[in-house]
Design an enzyme around this catalytic site. Structure first.
Site, short mmCIF file in Angstrom:
data_model
loop_
_atom_site.label_atom_id
_atom_site.label_comp_id
_atom_site.label_asym_id
_atom_site.label_seq_id
_atom_site.Cartn_x
_atom_site.Cartn_y
_atom_site.Cartn_z
N HIS A 1 -12.50 5.91 11.56
CA HIS A 1 -11.18 6.54 11.47
C HIS A 1 -10.98 7.50 12.63
O HIS A 1 -9.94 7.53 13.26
CB HIS A 1 -11.08 7.36 10.17
CG HIS A 1 -10.71 6.51 9.00
ND1 HIS A 1 -10.41 7.04 7.77
CD2 HIS A 1 -10.61 5.18 8.86
CE1 HIS A 1 -10.13 6.06 6.93
NE2 HIS A 1 -10.25 4.93 7.58
N LYS B 1 -8.29 -0.28 -4.54
CA LYS B 1 -7.23 0.28 -3.69
C LYS B 1 -7.43 -0.19 -2.26
O LYS B 1 -6.48 -0.54 -1.55
CB LYS B 1 -7.25 1.82 -3.78
CG LYS B 1 -6.12 2.50 -3.05
CD LYS B 1 -6.41 2.80 -1.60
CE LYS B 1 -5.24 3.50 -0.91
NZ LYS B 1 -5.43 3.62 0.54
N GLU C 1 -0.86 3.38 7.02
CA GLU C 1 -2.22 3.94 7.11
C GLU C 1 -2.97 3.42 8.34
O GLU C 1 -3.10 2.21 8.52
CB GLU C 1 -3.00 3.57 5.82
CG GLU C 1 -4.35 4.24 5.75
CD GLU C 1 -5.06 4.01 4.40
OE1 GLU C 1 -4.39 3.85 3.37
OE2 GLU C 1 -6.31 3.98 4.41
N ASP D 1 7.66 -8.70 -3.49
CA ASP D 1 7.67 -7.57 -4.43
C ASP D 1 6.24 -7.08 -4.63
O ASP D 1 5.47 -7.67 -5.39
CB ASP D 1 8.29 -8.08 -5.75
CG ASP D 1 8.34 -7.01 -6.82
OD1 ASP D 1 7.69 -5.96 -6.67
OD2 ASP D 1 9.05 -7.25 -7.82
#
Ligand code: MEV
Length: 429
Positions: free
Chosen positions: A383, A269, A81, A285
């Site tokens: 962005h 998130k 991302e 992991d």
């Protein structure tokens, strides 16, 4: 480790960035080897998983400017991302100017669970297990002596009876044993599973019940890492917004996430945007870390913000993030994956505890980056600025032309490769 502050790093070519990183590390000739050879040879991949047909690469970048407990870190981050690495590095620069991040850990104790069913008298079975506690711990350690030699191993044990009073189903009443194991610098999945499996027959003998599940718990709430920061409002000031406005916006955003699961999931998130790339780059992991982190965010009974943001008496913005962090610096895929070995050397960590603390720090920085943007300009502005640079480069812009083309694309609100090519042609003329 030299300073992790490298001005204009993003403007350099990939080759120049590698040289800059190498010049900051002693005896780091392996860096070229790790980059120039296939990052994961297919022969190695074939030994790691079944039915291998290839590998799946991700971009690997470095989070810069991180000062944690007075030590500088260049942090490897593997992620697809855009904006994430830039945002973490930007916040790390602000926090650096405020004295850096502080971190602590609660230790390295992981949990192995054993499920016992069908006991005639569950209370008696529980008492019997507690009476034989030392024998069980000794047997678990005998099954994995190398961890005892490294100063860790099984240390304690707990027993609970679940659903004792419900006669709803013959399946629901069970005795659950928790074996607490210090896994030192390993994440410890194999070690824990070996130990709980090895003592299962002894547990059946002691409880007169039947053992079904024997497995680690990813709710590693005795393996917590915590990062904090304190930022004076003047360091938060940004175009069109006072530092106080930004600080208050961040706290309002935190309160929103802390009170509403719909927002908390997106907020968290964003935190995992910082955490997963370091977990992945260091060969750990990330599903285990993800599962533990979200469960910890719901430990009050409601799913809430993983971070906390508040204002102190002096008006500083104060942030904290505490999460279970079951990661290691030895064992598992770390041993075989060339890039994760390189990433750990790049970080210069001495222990799994230190790695866990770095990871939560990046999560905290990432959250502040997202909340600061969301509470001010919105995230699209940043962005788009970054995206326009990639489009400019894809259109053939090099050197100083990259910024010129990117700026024009943003100004004209037309971030397209066709437009970028026109601009490159125009500037080249
Ligand atoms: C995007 O990947 C992450 C954010 O949505 C996080 C947030 O909303 O806090 C920007």
């Amino acid at each position: 480790m030299a300073s992790s502050r490298i001005p204009n790093f993003y403007k350099k070519t990939v080759e120049e960035r590698r040289e800059l990183i190498k010049s900051r590390l002693d005896a780091f000739d392996e860096l070229d080897k790790a980059f120039d050879e296939a990052p994961l040879p297919v022969e190695t991949a074939d030994k790691m998983v079944e039915n291998a047909i290839g590998t799946y690469p991700l971009p690997l970048g470095v989070g810069l400017n991180f000062l944690i407990n007075g030590k500088d870190y260049i942090i490897p981050m593997a992620i697809e991302e855009p904006s994430v690495i830039a945002s973490a590095s930007y916040i790390a620069k602000i926090v650096r100017n405020a004295g850096g991040f502080q971190t602590v850990s609660s230790g390295r104790t992981m949990i192995g669970q054993i499920q016992v069913v069908g006991c005639e008298d569950f209370d008696a079975a529980k008492a019997a297990v507690l009476k034989q506690k030392e024998v069980l711990i000794g047997a678990a350690n005998a099954a994995y002596p190398s961890i005892v030699a490294r100063g860790g191993g099984a240390e304690d044990l707990d027993v609970r009876v679940l659903n004792e009073d419900t006669s709803a189903s013959k399946y629901s009443t069970m005795l659950i044993i928790h074996l607490y194991i210090d896994t030192r610098d390993a994440m410890g999945a194999n070690m824990i599973n070996t130990m709980v499996e090895s003592i299962a027959p002894l547990v059946e003998e002691i409880t007169k019940g039947k053992v079904y599940l024997r497995i680690l718990s990813n709710f590693a709430d005795r393996c917590l890492a915590k990062a904090t920061c304190k930022i004076p409002p003047e360091l938060l000031e940004s175009e069109g917004f006072s530092g106080e406005e930004v600080r208050d916006g961040v706290i309002h955003a935190f309160e929103f996430a802390d009170s509403d699961p719909y927002r908390a999931v997106t907020h968290n998130k964003g935190i995992m945007n910082g955490i997963d790339p370091v977990v992945i780059a260091t060969g750990n992991d990330w599903r285990a870390v993800e599962a533990g982190a979200h469960a910890y965010a719901a430990r009050s009974g409601s799913y809430r913000s993983m971070t906390g943001w508040s204002v102190d008496a002096k008006g500083n913005l104060v942030g904290e993030l505490e999460l279970p962090m079951s990661v290691g610096t030895v064992g598992g895929s770390i041993r075989v994956h060339p890039t994760s070995k390189m990433a750990l050397r790049l970080l210069g960590v001495d222990s799994a505890e230190e790695l866990a603390q770095i990871i939560v720090t990046v999560g905290l920085a990432q959250n502040l980056g997202a909340l600061k943007a969301l509470a001010t300009d919105g995230i699209q502005k940043g962005h788009m600025a970054l995206h326009s640079r990639s489009v400019a480069i894809a259109a053939g812009a090099t050197g100083e032309m990259i910024d010129m083309v990117a700026q024009k694309l943003v100004e004209e609100k037309e971030i397209r490769i066709g437009k970028a090519k026109e601009l490159v042609a125009m500037y080249t003329r």
